[in-house]
Design a protein around this motif. Structure first.
Motif, short mmCIF file in Angstrom:
data_model
loop_
_atom_site.label_atom_id
_atom_site.label_comp_id
_atom_site.label_asym_id
_atom_site.label_seq_id
_atom_site.Cartn_x
_atom_site.Cartn_y
_atom_site.Cartn_z
N PRO A 46 -19.25 45.19 4.50
CA PRO A 46 -18.30 44.47 3.38
C PRO A 46 -16.92 44.11 4.24
CG PRO A 46 -19.26 46.41 2.52
CD PRO A 46 -19.58 46.44 4.18
N ALA A 47 -16.42 44.88 5.12
CA ALA A 47 -15.17 44.86 6.10
C ALA A 47 -15.37 43.24 6.89
CB ALA A 47 -14.67 45.84 6.62
N THR A 48 -16.48 43.27 7.30
CA THR A 48 -16.72 41.98 8.08
C THR A 48 -16.80 40.73 7.25
OG1 THR A 48 -17.94 43.45 9.87
CG2 THR A 48 -18.30 41.25 9.87
N GLU A 49 -17.67 41.06 6.30
CA GLU A 49 -17.62 39.79 5.19
C GLU A 49 -16.26 39.46 4.74
OE1 GLU A 49 -20.42 40.94 2.16
OE2 GLU A 49 -22.30 40.35 3.44
N ALA A 50 -15.36 40.38 4.34
CA ALA A 50 -14.13 40.33 3.92
C ALA A 50 -13.28 39.43 4.91
CB ALA A 50 -13.49 41.41 3.61
N ALA A 51 -13.28 40.01 6.20
CA ALA A 51 -12.52 39.33 7.48
C ALA A 51 -12.97 37.96 7.52
CB ALA A 51 -12.99 40.12 8.50
N LEU A 52 -14.31 37.63 7.62
CA LEU A 52 -14.92 36.31 7.76
C LEU A 52 -14.38 35.41 6.74
CD1 LEU A 52 -16.52 34.66 9.78
CD2 LEU A 52 -18.78 35.31 8.37
N SER A 53 -14.35 35.95 5.33
CA SER A 53 -13.91 34.97 4.46
C SER A 53 -12.52 34.49 4.57
CB SER A 53 -14.10 35.75 3.04
OG SER A 53 -15.43 36.01 2.97
N GLN A 54 -11.60 35.38 5.02
CA GLN A 54 -10.24 35.13 5.04
C GLN A 54 -9.76 34.37 6.22
OE1 GLN A 54 -8.38 39.22 4.71
NE2 GLN A 54 -9.23 39.28 2.52
N TRP A 55 -10.44 34.79 7.51
CA TRP A 55 -9.97 34.04 8.59
C TRP A 55 -10.65 32.56 8.65
CZ3 TRP A 55 -6.94 35.59 12.84
CH2 TRP A 55 -6.53 36.87 12.90
N THR A 56 -9.72 31.69 9.15
CA THR A 56 -10.36 30.26 9.49
C THR A 56 -10.65 30.02 10.88
OG1 THR A 56 -8.14 29.55 10.05
CG2 THR A 56 -8.86 29.54 7.74
N GLY A 57 -11.35 29.10 11.15
CA GLY A 57 -11.30 28.72 12.55
C GLY A 57 -10.27 28.68 13.50
N PRO A 58 -9.55 27.73 13.13
CA PRO A 58 -8.18 27.82 13.95
C PRO A 58 -7.55 29.05 14.09
CG PRO A 58 -8.66 25.95 12.22
CD PRO A 58 -9.40 26.76 12.08
N LYS A 59 -7.26 29.67 13.04
CA LYS A 59 -6.62 31.00 13.23
C LYS A 59 -7.45 32.02 14.20
CE LYS A 59 -2.68 30.45 11.02
NZ LYS A 59 -1.60 30.56 11.81
N LEU A 60 -8.57 32.07 14.09
CA LEU A 60 -9.45 33.09 14.98
C LEU A 60 -9.39 32.37 16.51
CD1 LEU A 60 -12.70 33.66 12.67
CD2 LEU A 60 -11.01 35.25 13.95
N GLY A 61 -9.62 31.15 16.66
CA GLY A 61 -9.35 30.56 17.98
C GLY A 61 -7.74 30.80 18.58
N GLU A 62 -6.77 30.98 17.69
CA GLU A 62 -5.42 31.23 18.10
C GLU A 62 -5.29 32.85 18.34
OE1 GLU A 62 -1.06 31.56 16.16
OE2 GLU A 62 -2.60 30.04 15.27
N ALA A 63 -5.94 33.64 17.62
CA ALA A 63 -6.12 35.04 17.83
C ALA A 63 -6.91 35.36 19.02
CB ALA A 63 -6.69 35.98 16.87
N VAL A 64 -8.00 34.75 19.46
CA VAL A 64 -8.66 34.85 20.65
C VAL A 64 -7.88 34.62 21.88
CG1 VAL A 64 -10.47 34.06 22.10
CG2 VAL A 64 -10.98 34.62 19.74
N SER A 65 -7.07 33.50 21.82
CA SER A 65 -6.15 33.12 22.77
C SER A 65 -5.16 34.02 23.18
CB SER A 65 -5.33 31.74 22.42
OG SER A 65 -6.43 30.78 22.52
N LEU A 66 -4.61 34.72 21.95
CA LEU A 66 -3.43 35.60 22.35
C LEU A 66 -3.84 36.94 22.64
CD1 LEU A 66 -1.37 35.19 18.94
CD2 LEU A 66 -0.50 34.77 21.25
N LEU A 67 -4.99 37.24 22.35
CA LEU A 67 -5.70 38.55 22.71
C LEU A 67 -6.32 38.44 24.39
CD1 LEU A 67 -7.86 39.38 19.56
CD2 LEU A 67 -6.04 40.70 20.73
N GLY A 68 -6.67 37.23 24.73
CA GLY A 68 -7.07 36.72 25.95
C GLY A 68 -5.59 37.00 26.83
N ALA A 69 -4.67 36.38 26.49
CA ALA A 69 -3.21 36.34 27.19
C ALA A 69 -2.82 37.91 27.28
CB ALA A 69 -2.42 35.45 26.56
N ALA A 70 -2.98 38.74 26.24
CA ALA A 70 -2.50 40.10 26.30
C ALA A 70 -3.37 40.73 27.42
CB ALA A 70 -2.61 40.66 24.80
#
Length: 73
Positions: A46-70
């Protein structure tokens, strides 16, 4: 007492998995189908389905970039 690099790595892996699933959803599959393909443990579905429903592709890409930089910092 957990190493920050280990924690960031775990978060980055989760973000990458969500990004891949989001791309599947954007390609026409349902959220349930995408999460099923991820083989998530039952209690986290349920938590994964909720997260997937709320995150957009571009926002996830941005998050991945920020996490990689961190991780590099």
């Amino acid at each position: 007492g957990l190493d920050p690099g280990v924690m960031l790595g775990a978060v980055l892996r989760q973000a990458l998995a969500l990004l891949k699933a989001r791309q599947t959803v954007d390609g026409g599959r349902s959220v349930k189908e995408a999460v099923s393909a991820m083989r998530v443990p039952y209690p986290r579905i349920p938590a994964t389905e909720a997260a997937l429903s709320q995150w957009t592709g571009p926002k996830l890409g941005e998050a991945v970039s920020l996490l990689g930089a961190a991780m590099l910092a």
